[in-house]
Design a protein around this motif. Sequence first.
Motif, PDB file in Angstrom:
ATOM      1  N   GLU A 169       4.252   3.342  -4.620  1.00 66.32           N
ATOM      2  CA  GLU A 169       5.214   2.975  -3.580  1.00 66.32           C
ATOM      3  C   GLU A 169       4.505   2.298  -2.422  1.00 66.32           C
ATOM      4  O   GLU A 169       3.320   2.563  -2.157  1.00 66.32           O
ATOM      5  CB  GLU A 169       5.964   4.217  -3.079  1.00 66.32           C
ATOM      6  N   THR A 170       5.249   1.433  -1.730  1.00 67.80           N
ATOM      7  CA  THR A 170       4.693   0.709  -0.577  1.00 67.80           C
ATOM      8  C   THR A 170       4.929   1.501   0.699  1.00 67.80           C
ATOM      9  O   THR A 170       6.038   1.987   0.950  1.00 67.80           O
ATOM     10  CB  THR A 170       5.336  -0.676  -0.450  1.00 67.80           C
ATOM     11  N   GLU A 191      -0.381   1.569   0.250  1.00 69.27           N
ATOM     12  CA  GLU A 191       0.100   1.941  -1.073  1.00 69.27           C
ATOM     13  C   GLU A 191      -0.036   3.444  -1.271  1.00 69.27           C
ATOM     14  O   GLU A 191      -1.034   4.053  -0.847  1.00 69.27           O
ATOM     15  CB  GLU A 191      -0.670   1.205  -2.179  1.00 69.27           C
ATOM     16  N   THR A 217       0.730  -3.526   4.947  1.00 68.37           N
ATOM     17  CA  THR A 217       1.323  -2.327   4.382  1.00 68.37           C
ATOM     18  C   THR A 217       0.281  -1.539   3.581  1.00 68.37           C
ATOM     19  O   THR A 217      -0.815  -2.041   3.304  1.00 68.37           O
ATOM     20  CB  THR A 217       2.497  -2.696   3.469  1.00 68.37           C
TER      21      THR A 217
END
Length: 455
Positions: A412-413, A394, A392
């Motif tokens: 937030e991811t 950032e 993921t």
Amino acid sequence: MKVIKVQRLILANLFCLALLLFPCVSHALNIQDVPNPQQVNGTWVTDMANIISDSTETQLNQMISELESKNGTEIAVVTVAETTPSASPKAFTTELFNHWGIGKADEDNGVLFLVSVDDRRVEIETGYGIEPILPDAKLGNIIENQITPRFKQGDFDGGVLAGTKALINTLQSKSTDSLSANSTDISLSATRRGTIALIGVGGILLSWIGYRQFNKISTPILLKPMGRSRLHGVSNPKQKAYLIAYMGIVLATLSLGLFLVVISLKLFNIKFAISWFIFSVVTGFPLAILATNKYYVSPSWHCSDCGSPLKRVRPSLVRASLTKPEKVARNLGSVKFEGWECRPCSQKMQLPLMHIRAYVVDSRSYIQCPICQELTMKHSATTITSPTEYSTGELRIIDDCKCCDYYKEKIETIPSLPSTSHSSSSDSSSSDSSSSSSSDFGGGDSGGGGAGGDW
């Protein structure tokens, strides 16, 4: 001893019979055994009987390619030794035609020119769309006069070339004649009449919408003599009215012209349609301006209490009446402010009454601050780590108010990217299938039309 001699005699007879039958089995031909030239090398000739020279084959491919590029007609030329075990050369030709799908699927404009050497037979198969252009009598005439006389002399190159040229000449001339004939008969088509009528209805509908828009923007806007109102976006109803009127007049002009010419003069072709469309577009713009200027009334603001028209207040007085957050939003360009005054109410109340109307201009770069309650907060997002298929990412989001001290920052991811292995494999398979289908005939069909002849 006699028994042994009899057995040897039987074996010898069986051996001889096998020798006699072996050539028949080896020469048996099915339609699946005939190479499709479009799939093999993108050409039009399959010479299994080896009776056509390389130069003639090249000439045939060139002529057929030119015909196909002009009007889409597909011609396949095939030579075989024989057509057994089919019931007849005609049956073999029809089956091969439909197996390959010669001609375009929506036009069935294919022709199969087949020569069976051992059968001493010529067959020309046509698709449904070619039958009116090349009827059986016409094909019989081509076979009798152009093909079989040369075959009888052993001139296969000359016969195949002369027959193909005759087919191409007929298909080219007939397609041109049909286009010129359709240029006058096209007005009788119910589908095209319906299309023209639909365009006309669309033009009338847009004109009606434009008229409603004129009425809407001509209706006075009622505002309180003192207060505030907000509207998203700077209102420009005149530009919208221009656009609607322009589209409506263009469609109405286009449909009216096509209708009058098609119905009255019985003449229509694609060149005329394009020319009239350009004329409608060019003339529709000044007509739309004239219609808009005739019916357009500038938006007016009236007092909701006394009904009197409001007067615009000078920008300097409007700025003086704005709050601090409103002034910041105005300087940032996120909100535009206008002031309107009802002078009869101001004189009656003996107070300078003013209605401030705000137009939201930029709600993307700036958002509403929870403290200032105005579009003064800068909203920005910056990628810290980009996502991949296996991890993921950032994203840093910052909200910073330019009026007060409000500041907020959060991380937030970002979800990982979807896997591309499946899509790439499906893309490759689809590209393979498309490439294979593009090197094939168009999917035409035949009901057995055509003619044949012996030599």
